[in-house]
Motif scaffolding. Structure first.
Motif, mmCIF file in Angstrom:
data_model
loop_
_atom_site.group_PDB
_atom_site.id
_atom_site.type_symbol
_atom_site.label_atom_id
_atom_site.label_comp_id
_atom_site.label_asym_id
_atom_site.label_seq_id
_atom_site.Cartn_x
_atom_site.Cartn_y
_atom_site.Cartn_z
ATOM 1 N N CYS A 52 0.874 -1.105 0.029
ATOM 2 C CA CYS A 52 0.037 0.171 -0.018
ATOM 3 C C CYS A 52 0.843 1.356 0.005
ATOM 4 C CB CYS A 52 -0.915 0.096 1.057
ATOM 5 S SG CYS A 52 -2.246 -1.207 1.058
ATOM 6 N N GLY A 53 2.102 1.011 0.034
ATOM 7 C CA GLY A 53 2.850 2.392 0.301
ATOM 8 C C GLY A 53 3.283 3.189 1.324
ATOM 9 N N ILE A 54 2.996 2.369 2.564
ATOM 10 C CA ILE A 54 3.124 2.986 3.785
ATOM 11 C C ILE A 54 4.532 2.495 4.162
ATOM 12 C CG2 ILE A 54 2.450 2.904 6.402
ATOM 13 C CD1 ILE A 54 -0.443 2.256 5.122
ATOM 14 N N ARG A 77 -1.733 2.937 -6.489
ATOM 15 C CA ARG A 77 -2.330 3.204 -5.400
ATOM 16 C C ARG A 77 -3.923 3.499 -5.600
ATOM 17 N NH1 ARG A 77 1.802 7.054 -2.076
ATOM 18 N NH2 ARG A 77 3.580 5.685 -2.355
ATOM 19 N N SER A 78 -4.125 4.225 -6.911
ATOM 20 C CA SER A 78 -5.511 4.288 -6.945
ATOM 21 C C SER A 78 -6.598 3.184 -6.762
ATOM 22 C CB SER A 78 -5.812 5.313 -8.111
ATOM 23 O OG SER A 78 -5.415 4.517 -9.309
ATOM 24 N N LEU A 82 -7.351 0.371 1.835
ATOM 25 C CA LEU A 82 -6.902 -0.301 2.870
ATOM 26 C C LEU A 82 -7.655 -0.176 4.032
ATOM 27 C CD1 LEU A 82 -4.648 -1.320 4.710
ATOM 28 C CD2 LEU A 82 -3.396 0.650 4.596
ATOM 29 N N PRO A 84 -7.136 -0.581 7.763
ATOM 30 C CA PRO A 84 -5.957 -1.039 8.979
ATOM 31 C C PRO A 84 -6.563 -1.724 10.089
ATOM 32 C CG PRO A 84 -6.746 1.357 9.266
ATOM 33 C CD PRO A 84 -7.346 1.000 8.103
ATOM 34 N N SER A 102 -11.925 10.865 2.076
ATOM 35 C CA SER A 102 -10.895 9.763 1.397
ATOM 36 C C SER A 102 -11.268 9.625 0.027
ATOM 37 C CB SER A 102 -11.334 8.462 2.051
ATOM 38 O OG SER A 102 -11.224 8.543 3.454
ATOM 39 N N LEU A 144 -14.377 2.951 8.498
ATOM 40 C CA LEU A 144 -12.869 2.575 8.043
ATOM 41 C C LEU A 144 -13.118 1.703 6.694
ATOM 42 C CD1 LEU A 144 -10.464 1.503 11.285
ATOM 43 C CD2 LEU A 144 -10.369 3.579 9.751
ATOM 44 N N LYS A 147 -14.349 4.291 4.071
ATOM 45 C CA LYS A 147 -13.545 5.295 3.596
ATOM 46 C C LYS A 147 -12.450 4.449 2.599
ATOM 47 C CE LYS A 147 -11.056 7.602 6.922
ATOM 48 N NZ LYS A 147 -11.248 9.041 6.296
ATOM 49 N N PHE B 90 -1.783 7.072 7.794
ATOM 50 C CA PHE B 90 -1.757 5.864 6.921
ATOM 51 C C PHE B 90 -2.525 6.179 5.565
ATOM 52 C CE2 PHE B 90 -5.855 4.691 8.271
ATOM 53 C CZ PHE B 90 -6.342 4.063 7.169
ATOM 54 N N GLU B 91 -3.594 7.021 5.687
ATOM 55 C CA GLU B 91 -4.095 7.255 4.581
ATOM 56 C C GLU B 91 -3.811 8.225 3.430
ATOM 57 O OE1 GLU B 91 -8.189 8.976 5.641
ATOM 58 O OE2 GLU B 91 -9.267 7.845 3.885
ATOM 59 N N LEU B 93 -0.693 8.427 3.543
ATOM 60 C CA LEU B 93 0.676 7.637 2.802
ATOM 61 C C LEU B 93 0.334 6.654 1.910
ATOM 62 C CD1 LEU B 93 2.633 7.087 5.951
ATOM 63 C CD2 LEU B 93 3.087 8.816 4.182
ATOM 64 N N SER B 94 -0.904 6.272 1.854
ATOM 65 C CA SER B 94 -1.299 5.079 0.845
ATOM 66 C C SER B 94 -2.081 5.823 -0.205
ATOM 67 C CB SER B 94 -1.983 3.949 1.582
ATOM 68 O OG SER B 94 -3.295 4.755 2.071
ATOM 69 N N ALA B 95 -2.346 7.084 -0.347
ATOM 70 C CA ALA B 95 -2.869 7.679 -1.328
ATOM 71 C C ALA B 95 -2.038 8.074 -2.536
ATOM 72 C CB ALA B 95 -3.663 8.858 -0.876
ATOM 73 N N PRO B 96 -2.668 8.125 -3.866
ATOM 74 C CA PRO B 96 -1.812 8.559 -4.902
ATOM 75 C C PRO B 96 -1.390 10.098 -4.874
ATOM 76 C CG PRO B 96 -3.989 8.073 -5.845
ATOM 77 C CD PRO B 96 -4.080 7.816 -4.144
ATOM 78 N N ARG B 252 7.493 7.470 6.990
ATOM 79 C CA ARG B 252 7.397 6.072 6.228
ATOM 80 C C ARG B 252 8.618 5.287 6.568
ATOM 81 N NH1 ARG B 252 4.587 5.981 1.181
ATOM 82 N NH2 ARG B 252 4.733 8.226 0.885
#
Lengths: 311, 253
Positions: A52-54, A77-78, A82, A84, A102, A144, A147, B90-91, B93-96, B252
């Motif tokens: 997810c890029g975190i 990512r689009s 996620l 959590p 979101s 969540l 979102k 987290f939201e 960081l995980s967004a484009p 991150r």
């Protein structure tokens, strides 16, 4: 079906030298539900966070819908939503605004009908103007999910979605996941609850110490690895298994129950011979019951095998 | 550029500002009024004029910048620290989103809030003193640049802070003393020569001097030096933020 998520030799090491992921490779087909089982610290959340890029991967590659998560991070990512593990929400924000936020964050224009549809599906519509701090824990989990679905993702990660929720809500969550699958969303969920994986997943992956030990179709996994047990109840209590039955490796569970384990895949299970030998040994049969190993037994067995192999 | 996402962050942050109207608007107005009463009326009655400007009017630019700088830092640092603290980061960081978009959203909203507060203080000051602004465009330019640069600084502090104490540390121990010693309430020329030299190492002196020039045409340092100082400060903040997002430092893993 084609793989919507491809993970190749993914590794993640932290500054202290701890290796959270040790070369995980996994393909996930579009529209399936895959459950990742593993004990605490197995690497489940790290795997999700990295996709997810975190968390930044140390090496390896991940593509989502054909887009690389580093080079084409916007497209990749689009496609991802996620949910959590921890309930992380702005307490003073209103339900509808946080879902709209979101959606906007993922670059999607405001569409009230989409947000309304999601909130209604998750039974949140009548709470849309409530502040998040006013909601129960279960409702917050639904928010969540709302979102995560707000930008209409094709892949949804649910990191322990039912951790700490009551049985009724857990069943509700399973219904929600089933609904999302019907809508064509690919779902990857991590869980501690084996029954959860057993109830809703199409495939099951077992992860431990940063390694993916196994990924298998759930039904096939149960069939392949599942051992069946036959409980033979006898009328007269005994202290020990008669010598004439020593060749069957019977387990005397209690004075009136003999347990026989057998492999369902074997050509001959040996049940007919066993029952005959029991009668010949002078024991009178009262009842027979068969039991199949649960996913939990399989999971515990796999993890134990790995621990023993390393010891 | 993902403008929809920038707009989403901006609106979300501004909504927080308007949710706490009392704290956002009334608080700076009351503190400014108190400054006017204490410094303008009580102390100002003993100081006739500074470089031909009444003392009450002279302190207006300093007062505006004092509040704008602290509010910019406070708003921006809280905006990014709070999601870190409660886990909602987290939201983002995980967004484009690229780091530029995240910064424009958060620092842009913080700068807007500070700008609004700066204007409110200016309007409030009209009730206490007579002010004729000489360079309107320059005044707005300095105000906007100060709001942006200090919001960027606040953003860095918010990323750096590991707890609420650290969040307050830099504004309290560094920024506030620099602002108070930066000529907010006096002209640098009023200081002994040694302190005048020392003051030249205080970056805030350049900002207040430039801002005051826009009001009254008076400055402690050349206007060009003021503009260069604020541009340099903004670039330094942007460079640090760029490094933070590139390395993922404290955001991150």
């Amino acid at each position: 079906m084609s793989a919507i998520l491809q993970i190749k030799d993914l590794r993640k090491s932290y500054a202290g030298g701890f290796e959270a992921l040790k070369g995980v490779t996994l393909d996930i087909e579009e529209g399936e539900i895959i459950a990742l089982l593993g004990p605490n610290g197995a690497g489940k959340t790290t795997l999700i966070s990295t996709v997810c890029g975190i968390t930044t991967p140390t090496s390896g590659s991940v593509t989502v819908g054909g887009y690389d998560i580093i080079d084409d991070f916007r497209d990749a990512r689009s496609l991802i939503g996620l949910v959590p593990q921890e309930i992380a929400l702005e307490p003073f924000e209103r339900v509808i605004n946080t879902v709209r936020f979101s959606r906007g964050l993922f670059g999607k224009s405001r569409k009230d009908d989409v947000v309304e549809g999601i909130l209604k599906k998750l039974s949140l519509w009548d709470k849309k103007d409530n502040q998040l701090k006013e909601l129960s824990g279960g409702m917050k989990r639904r928010v969540l999910i709302a979102k995560a679905l707000a930008h209409e993702p094709r892949v949804l990660f649910l990191d322990e979605p039912t951790a700490g929720v009551d049985v009724e809500l857990r069943k509700d969550m399973w219904d929600i996941v089933a609904d999302m699958k019907r809508d064509g969303v690919t779902i990857i969920l991590t869980t501690h609850y084996i029954e959860e994986a057993e109830a809703i997943a199409d495939r099951v992956g077992v992860i431990n110490n940063g390694e993916l030990l196994l990924v298998e179709d759930k039904a096939r996994l149960m069939q392949q690895l599942g051992k069946k047990q036959l409980d033979v109840q006898i009328s007269t209590p005994i202290d020990a298994v008669p010598d004439s039955l020593a060749g069957y490796a019977l387990d005397l569970r209690d004075p009136t129950t003999l347990t026989y384990s057998y492999d369902v895949r074997a050509e001959r299970t040996g049940i007919t011979q066993l029952l005959g030998d029991i009668a010949e040994a002078g024991l009178q049969l009262k009842d027979v019951v068969t039991r199949q190993s649960s996913l939990e037994d399989i999971f515990v067995g796999l993890v134990q095998e790995e621990e023993e192999a390393k010891a | 550029m993902n403008w929809t996402a920038i707009r989403a962050i901006y609106i979300f942050e501004m909504a927080r500002f308007f949710r706490t109207l009392l704290q956002s608007f009334v608080s700076p107005v009351i503190s400014t009024s108190l400054y006017f009463v204490v410094f303008g009326a009580a102390i100002g009655s003993r100081i006739d004029e500074v470089d031909g400007v009444s003392y009450g009017a002279f302190i207006v630019p300093g007062l505006i910048l004092l509040t704008v700088m602290t509010q910019s830092i406070s708003n921006a640092s809280f905006a990014i620290y709070f999601p870190k603290f409660i886990g909602t980061i987290f939201e983002v960081l995980s967004a484009p989103l690229s780091f530029v978009e995240v910064v424009i959203g958060y620092a842009g909203a913080a700068a807007t809030k500070s700008f609004i507060i700066g204007l409110i203080i200016l309007v409030t000051s009209f009730f206490f003193v007579d002010i004729a602004i000489q360079h309107h465009v320059a005044m707005l330019l300095f105000l906007v640049l100060t709001c942006i640069s200090f919001s960027l600084m606040g953003f860095i502090i918010g990323i750096w802070a590991k707890n609420f104490e650290q969040l307050q540390l830099v504004p309290l121990l560094i920024v506030t003393p620099l602002v108070f010693l930066g000529g907010s309430f006096y002209s640098i020329s009023m200081l002994p020569p040694v302190w005048q030299t020392i003051s030249m190492f205080n970056p805030v002196v350049y900002l207040i001097s430039g801002f005051r020039w826009a009001f009254f045409g008076l400055s402690d340092v050349p206007v060009g030096a003021s503009l260069a100082a604020i541009a340099l400060f903004t670039c330094a903040c942007l460079a640090i933020i760029g490094w933070i997002f590139k390395t993922g430092w404290r955001i991150r893993q």
